[in-house]
Write an enzyme that holds these catalytic residues in place. Structure first.
Site, PDB file in Angstrom:
ATOM      1  N   ASP A 208       4.503  -0.534  19.457  1.00  0.00           N
ATOM      2  CA  ASP A 208       3.960  -0.530  18.098  1.00  0.00           C
ATOM      3  C   ASP A 208       2.499  -0.094  18.175  1.00  0.00           C
ATOM      4  O   ASP A 208       1.823  -0.413  19.155  1.00  0.00           O
ATOM      5  CB  ASP A 208       3.999  -1.946  17.521  1.00  0.00           C
ATOM      6  CG  ASP A 208       5.301  -2.212  16.806  1.00  0.00           C
ATOM      7  OD1 ASP A 208       5.949  -1.236  16.409  1.00  0.00           O
ATOM      8  OD2 ASP A 208       5.654  -3.392  16.655  1.00  0.00           O
TER       9      ASP A 208
ATOM     10  N   SER B  18      -1.623  -4.067  -3.115  1.00  0.00           N
ATOM     11  CA  SER B  18      -2.035  -5.409  -3.515  1.00  0.00           C
ATOM     12  C   SER B  18      -3.138  -5.255  -4.564  1.00  0.00           C
ATOM     13  O   SER B  18      -3.592  -4.135  -4.820  1.00  0.00           O
ATOM     14  CB  SER B  18      -2.555  -6.182  -2.293  1.00  0.00           C
ATOM     15  OG  SER B  18      -3.675  -5.527  -1.742  1.00  0.00           O
TER      16      SER B  18
END
Lengths: 62, 699
Positions: free
Chosen positions: B327, B402
């Site tokens: 990752d 957000s």
């Protein structure tokens, strides 16, 4: 039956039988005790070799 | 939800340099040697000795020599008291060889057991509050809890068993498991923060848990069983080496057994004790005695790195890994991206953009959100609404944005450029042309672009700078030299991903990756015959972790991930995958090096024992070491054979020093060091022992 197949039963039996069979081979050069012990040593060496063959064939079990 | 996204919004374990982080306290080593000495005698039991073919042959030889010490005339009527002394010395040397080999194994096992004891201390039985079907609470012993039970835990409680959080938010002290003192947030409905481990302590608030493991089957129970070696089975590499050693032993047994008739023919009938000595000298006792210790020590090294391997096979597989799937966030780059710059669009000023960014981030408690607030305030921005009257909107993988909603109906948003474009259009706004240019500009710098808007009005882009971990490029260079390919997976857009990949020096990357992509990459590599290692923490990583040859789950991850993986990193540090691969390689190299050394050792022993056996048959010329007498030569070879085992125990337990070299270079180096060294060292050692035996007048 399971006990009869167990190595702890067969191994001593085979060692004794092998010793009695092979002892005459050594009798010419050694007294009875030594000739029997040499025969037993030879049988034990064969058994040890058999054990090593078992390890080679089924290594994961050892 | 991808791991990358989750990690960005659920900041957890500190990720500082390794030397700044605490690890689980190493188990106390006091009494380890004494216990190993006792254990080495216990392991003389033939039922245990039979598990090691090479050492079992030595065991048989020792038994025979002891018999011939007690009665030298058992096999030869001519033998007398003089043979008894020599037989006794050989018997003692062979017994020492067995004990040293047992000691090496017991020492390696003891270190694992000490670690298991440390883990067991975290398993104190505790009282639990079990929630019954009617909602009432009953107090039960933690051992009475069963899978599926609902349990209430409050601040100060020890969590009674492994479980999934189904209600509540609380901070948990996991230091008993991880050694990390910083508390960890646990909350219901979260993928990576939703599982708890029995033995950890809840510090604040309360949680309702659903127990996920029956007593004795929890995470710590499994860890204890593993480190104690209860579930240790031979690895493929160990099996292959066991066969090789058994074949060598078989060959030498047959050769030695057939020697007496040949020797008798030339009038040099050797004694049985001499033949046993020859056999033990020829068979690879060094590696035979150290083989299991090397394997156990390999697992122990991984455990000391705060990684629990489910089997030795997994540690060994690490050594053969060809491809690492990593990752980006947390592994290649630092977990926390920081706001670096604001890029405006459509005539908006920097002050306006900073104010909108502040408005969209005032409820965002992630490191990224806080860095945006800091940058905006540095530029003089003031929050354009009363925060107490407004409400925050958390990031989700579905919306990918957000923000905040004010009582006046203003909607401040920040998020992925595509997501913001959709939001702006849905509010009747238009997307400025320059937005794409800003997006590309930030991406080309290797950063993450976050668009900022208020309702249908786009203000610009925040440049979130990804910081590549120091030294990671060098680590990848090392891996490349070892022939390991690295593939970076990231949820970022292809431009950002390519820049990060280039800067970090990974071999390949997959942008905008989904969990399915992880499995696809692993399967593709495996089809090419490669072994793949990867890390993961979420439930969505579980299939890929199971598919990978080496799957390392983070301890902070879900139960599903931990069960699918074959290793669990207690520190939850994805970078550690690189270290684990190094440990696996070190294990294989150590085993190879000591096997080479063991077999090379035989040469000097031939030159010691064969001239001694056939001294009267014109083989004195082979006595190149000029050993004092045939008996001294045999005894010297046996003593060296015994002493080399404890001499190599530290190397077997610690492992050969790892160097990031290709397989060919490693082979060349080890052949030179351990092959040539294995040939030369015994000549010197046997000669010195022979001189000592002569000085002590032992034979």
């Amino acid at each position: 039956m399971a006990r009869a197949l167990h190595i702890r039963f067969w191994l001593p039996l085979l060692l004794v039988a092998g010793t009695l069979l092979l002892a005459p081979l050594f009798r010419s050069s050694q007294p009875p005790l030594q000739s029997h012990m040499l025969a037993l040593l030879l049988c034990a060496t064969v058994a040890l070799s058999g054990y090593l063959f078992a390890v080679i064939c089924q290594p994961e079990k050892f | 939800m991808t791991t990358t996204t989750l990690r960005a919004f659920f900041p957890r374990m500190p990720r500082g340099p390794r030397q700044q982080r605490r690890y689980t306290e190493r188990p106390r080593q006091k009494g380890l040697v004494q216990r190993a000495i006792v254990e080495s005698f216990r392991k003389l039991d033939p039922r245990l000795a039979v598990a090691n073919p090479v050492m079992f042959v030595v065991w048989c030889g020792t038994a025979l020599c002891l018999l011939l010490t007690l009665e030298p005339r058992l096999l030869d009527a001519q033998a007398g008291g003089r043979e008894r002394g020599f037989n006794a010395l050989i018997s003692l040397t062979l017994l020492a060889t067995l004990l040293f080999a047992n000691f090496a194994e017991a020492l390696a096992e003891g270190r694992g057991k000490a670690q298991a004891d440390a883990l067991r201390r975290t398993q104190a039985r505790t009282e639990a509050r079990r929630q019954l079907a009617d909602g009432s609470i009953e107090r039960v012993d933690s051992s009475a809890l069963r899978k599926g039970d609902l349990v209430l835990v409050q601040a100060g409680d020890v969590i009674p068993a492994d479980g999934e959080v189904i209600a509540g938010v609380a901070s948990v002290d996991e230091s008993a498991i991880t050694g990390e003192s910083a508390p960890v947030l646990k909350e219901a409905g979260s993928d990576v923060a939703g599982s708890v481990t029995g033995g950890t302590r809840i510090l604040s608030d309360q949680l309702t848990l659903r127990i996920s493991a029956d007593p004795g089957k929890g995470f710590i129970d499994r860890m204890i069983a593993l480190v104690e070696g209860a579930e240790r089975s031979k690895t493929p590499n160990e099996i292959a080496l066991t066969v090789l050693l058994a074949v060598l032993t078989q060959v030498f047994l047959i050769a030695v057994a057939t020697l007496p008739p040949v020797a008798g023919f030339i009038g040099q009938a050797p004694s049985v004790v001499t033949l046993v000595a020859l056999l033990v000298a020829l068979i690879p006792t060094t590696i035979g005695g150290l083989l299991s210790a090397i394997g156990i020590a390999g697992m122990d090294r991984v455990a000391q790195f705060n990684v629990i391997a489910t089997s030795g096979r997994a540690v060994e597989a690490c050594g053969d890994v060809n491809t690492l799937v990593l990752d980006k966030t947390g592994t290649i780059t630092l977990g926390n991206r920081l706001a670096e710059e604001f890029l405006t669009v459509d005539g908006h000023s920097s002050a306006e953009l900073a104010e909108a960014a502040l408005g969209a981030s005032c409820f965002d408690q992630t490191p990224e959100g806080r860095s945006i607030v800091r940058l905006a305030e540095k530029l003089g921005a003031v929050l354009p609404f009363d925060q107490t009257q407004a409400s925050g909107l958390e990031f989700s993988a579905r919306t990918r944005m957000s923000g905040s909603d004010t009582p006046e109906g203003l909607e401040y948003r920040k998020g992925a450029v595509d997501a913001i474009k959709g939001f702006v259009r849905s509010r009747g706004g238009t997307v400025p042309e320059r937005l794409d240019a800003c997006f590309e500009q930030v991406s080309r710098l290797g950063g993450t672009p976050l668009a900022v808007c208020r309702g249908g009005e786009v203000f610009g882009v925040i440049y979130l700078k990804d910081i590549i971990k120091p030294g990671i490029r060098e680590r990848f260079d090392q891996l490349r030299r070892m022939g390991i390919r690295t593939v970076m997976l990231t949820g970022d857009n292809p431009i950002t991903a390519s820049v990060i990949a280039r800067e970090a020096g990974v071999d390949d990357f997959i942008a905008e990756a989904t969990p399915e992509d992880k499995i696809a990459v692993i399967q593709q590599e495996q089809k090419l015959g490669k072994l793949v290692a990867m890390t993961g923490d979420g439930s969505n990583d579980a299939p890929a972790l199971a598919q990978a040859n080496v799957g390392v789950a983070m301890n902070s991850g879900t139960q599903a991930a931990k069960e699918a993986a074959n290793m669990v990193d207690l520190d939850s540090d994805p970078t550690k995958l690189i270290d684990i691969v190094t440990i696996g390689k070190q294990l294989l190299i150590t085993r190879g090096a000591l096997t080479t050394f063991s077999i090379a050792n035989d040469i000097a022993k031939y030159f010691a024992i064969l001239p001694a056996l056939f001294a009267g048959a014109g083989l004195e010329a082979l006595n190149v070491m000029k050993l004092a007498s045939p008996q001294s030569a045999i005894l010297s070879a046996m003593v060296f054979n015994a002493l080399i085992i404890p001499a190599l125990v530290p190397l077997a337990l610690k492992g050969v020093k790892f160097r990031p070299l290709s397989a060919e270079q490693l082979l060349r180096r080890n052949l030179l060091l351990y092959g040539a060294g294995g040939v030369v060292a015994p000549f010197i050692g046997i000669k010195l022992i022979d001189l000592a035996i002569g000085a002590l007048r032992l034979v």
